[in-house]
Design an enzyme around this catalytic site. Structure first.
Site, PDB file in Angstrom:
ATOM      1  N   GLY A 170      -0.004  55.294 -28.655  1.00 55.45           N
ATOM      2  CA  GLY A 170       0.657  55.120 -29.949  1.00 55.45           C
ATOM      3  C   GLY A 170       0.041  56.063 -30.968  1.00 55.45           C
ATOM      4  O   GLY A 170      -0.478  57.128 -30.640  1.00 55.45           O
ATOM      5  N   GLY A 171       0.077  55.623 -32.214  1.00 51.07           N
ATOM      6  CA  GLY A 171      -0.448  56.453 -33.300  1.00 51.07           C
ATOM      7  C   GLY A 171      -1.923  56.759 -33.139  1.00 51.07           C
ATOM      8  O   GLY A 171      -2.438  57.724 -33.729  1.00 51.07           O
ATOM      9  N   GLY A 404       2.958  95.493 -29.190  1.00 47.11           N
ATOM     10  CA  GLY A 404       2.493  94.600 -30.250  1.00 47.11           C
ATOM     11  C   GLY A 404       1.249  93.841 -29.825  1.00 47.11           C
ATOM     12  O   GLY A 404       0.417  93.459 -30.659  1.00 47.11           O
ATOM     13  N   ALA A 405       1.114  93.628 -28.520  1.00 47.43           N
ATOM     14  CA  ALA A 405      -0.045  92.877 -28.030  1.00 47.43           C
ATOM     15  C   ALA A 405      -1.344  93.639 -28.306  1.00 47.43           C
ATOM     16  O   ALA A 405      -2.399  93.028 -28.483  1.00 47.43           O
ATOM     17  CB  ALA A 405       0.115  92.590 -26.546  1.00 47.43           C
TER      18      ALA A 405
END
Ligand code: HXC
Length: 514
Positions: A170-171, A404-405
């Site tokens: 859960g949370g 770009g790498a």
């Protein structure tokens, strides 16, 4: 005071109340789990642990809760030392209401976190809990939120390490999620926002807790956990190792270990790069050849394996390593590897751990899957993380640094301090074949033997770019070095950068593309 505390502890009543009773302790052991106190015993230096809030009890009166009281209310909190350094620890006690979080349990954890931040020392959370104390309703939920808030305030101030050693559902998952590191114990821990029953109801999927949120799922599929352990003691040993690379807080540097210099030449590095540019090799061999013996601790080893991240030491100094991994997907950058590396870079930067970046990257992974899963946003995370990092940053290009790498992988242009390359480095917009097919398309098409023409053009392009000397001529590479000299050069570079001071323009905070 001390003696009355001891008397109380020795009393029969107190012994019985320090946990949820022998039956529940036995049950915990039968599941292969240690108790909260046993875990603390293995974590802390002998005799160093001081408990805080041992006599705290819950204030709940609904559902007959006033009749069920246990000292400490399901969490053991306190401070002590690990390898001589102060840490704060809380360990949830599953034998008391399943370790569930009550209002008072939350208060104890918050008190500890406040102390840790004020005194600048790490917080270690040993999680083993059935979640919010169901009998307490919103008071328990509020307690969680009080902890979440402190996790965020403490983030980047002191290291926060979460070990998941039982349920975390859960949370409750969001406190560990906002800490720096998560470790999970195999087969005895799981984390999920909604469990198998809810999953079945909503999506009709049949899945076990282990499949849905066990250590294996989170170390390979989701990347939620940084490390897994085979049992509780293994987990605790890994926490200790992790702490050894980190400083106490963001104002300090990591501890430097004693180191005796030697010739530092590592001949084995000279034979790692294969003949063919398309043949893979294991970047871990390069790492092992560069760092101090047995000092490498890989983080996220089974997730996004096309990039390797981890801590190591070089001449006793703690460093963080980010390295493309040619044996997995040829070392491309993709969504997962970009996220993994970006997170690690930011972790190192906030705790003053210098970065070593080893580059062999053919570019970003193409495809609809990547584009639709936002390689643009996710690749930008890594670019952003490197660009804003102010720790010493050193790069070594071993082979490919394409497109770009090249820019992203800690290039000079985005603030790296020292950039080295091996003679085998190729720094170009793309590989020779792909480049020739584009820029010489017409010539190749019109040639009497197109294949031969392509080969000729490929060689011409490779001659121009398949080496590091053009980049070195522009100063984008500071030095082209022989592989066997790498360790020696890097030791000197990190020593030279030891007192680096750098800062970003004044701002509230940057806006990393999340
Ligand atoms: C109160 C709890 C509890 C809880 C377990 N116990 N979870 N008591 N609140 N949340 C108690 C049980 O009643 C039992 O008491 C003892 O702990 C041990 O639990 P068992 O069920 O016997 O253990 P086990 O079989 O190992 O199962 C563990 C479990 C299960 C899977 C965690 O107990 C369970 O499903 N618990 C509820 C989980 C849950 O739904 N929590 C709320 C999640 S929502 P006795 O006296 O019989 O020994 C949440 C919101 C957080 O946490 C929000 C933050 C934003």
């Amino acid at each position: 005071m001390a003696s009355s505390k001891l008397e109380l502890l020795a009393s029969k009543k107190a012994q019985a109340q320090l946990g949820g009773g022998q039956t529940r302790i036995d049950k915990q052991h039968q599941k292969g789990k240690l108790t909260a106190r046993e875990r603390i015993h293995f974590l802390m230096d002998e005799g160093s642990f001081e408990e805080i809030g041992m006599f705290v009890q819950h204030r709940s009166t609904d559902f007959g809760m006033e009749k069920q009281q246990f000292l400490g209310d399901g969490v053991v909190t306190g401070y002590g030392t690990v390898n001589g350094r102060l840490v704060y620890v809380f360990a949830q006690d599953f034998t008391v209401f399943g370790g569930s979080l009550s209002e008072t349990q939350a208060e104890k954890i918050c008190k500890l976190m406040d102390l840790a931040v004020k005194n600048g020392a790490p917080v270690i959370g040993l999680n083993d809990s059935g979640g919010a104390r169901i009998q307490e309703g919103v008071k328990s939920l509020g307690g969680y939120a009080d902890i979440f808030y402190r996790n965020v305030l403490a983030s980047g101030v002191v290291p926060q390490i979460s070990a998941i050693m039982g349920p975390c559902a859960g949370g409750a998952v969001y406190s560990p999620a906002m800490t720096d590191f998560i470790l999970m114990v195999e087969n005895t821990s799981y984390m999920f926002v909604t469990g198998p029953n809810v999953v079945k109801t909503v999506t009709n999927e049949e899945v076990t807790a282990e499949e849905l949120g066990g250590a294996s799922a989170h170390s390979t599929k989701s990347g939620v956990t940084h490390l897994t352990a085979v049992h509780d003691v293994d987990c605790i040993n890994k926490i200790k190792q992790l702490l050894s690379y980190l400083p106490q807080n963001c104002e300090e540097k990591p501890v430097k270990l004693a180191y005796t210099p030697s010739d530092e030449i590592r001949e084995q590095l000279a034979t790692i790069i294969p003949e063919s540019a398309n043949q893979p090799y294991d970047m871990r061999e390069v790492i092992e050849g560069i760092v101090d013996e047995e000092s490498f601790m890989e983080i996220h080893p089974d997730y996004a394996e096309n990039i390797v991240v981890g801590f190591a030491r070089i001449a006793g100094r703690s460093i963080g390593i980010v390295a493309n991994q040619p044996v997995s997907l040829a070392g491309v950058l993709d969504v997962e590897s970009s996220k993994k590396a970006a997170r690690f870079v930011r972790t190192c930067d906030c705790f003053n751990v210098p970065l070593l970046v080893l580059v062999d990257v053919p570019g970003f992974l193409p495809g609809t899957d990547q584009e639709w899963n936002a390689i643009i946003t996710n690749g930008a995370k890594l670019l952003f993380a490197f660009s804003e990092a102010t720790v010493p940053r050193v790069t070594l290009i071993t082979r490919k640094a394409y497109g770009g790498a090249y820019d992203v992988m800690n290039s000079k242009h985005i603030g790296a301090d020292m950039n080295f390359a091996w003679p085998s480095a190729e720094i170009a917009v793309m590989g020779a074949k792909g480049a020739s097919e584009i820029i010489f398309r017409k010539e190749i098409k019109e040639a009497s033997d197109p294949a031969a023409k392509l080969k000729e053009k490929e060689l011409e392009y490779a001659d121009k770019f398949a080496h590091p000397y053009r980049a070195a001529a522009r100063g984008f590479i500071d030095e082209v070095i022989l592989p066997e000299h790498s360790r020696k050069k890097l030791i000197k570079a990190f020593a030279m950068l030891e007192n680096k001071v750098d800062s970003l323009p004044k701002k509230k905070h940057g806006n990393i593309p999340l």
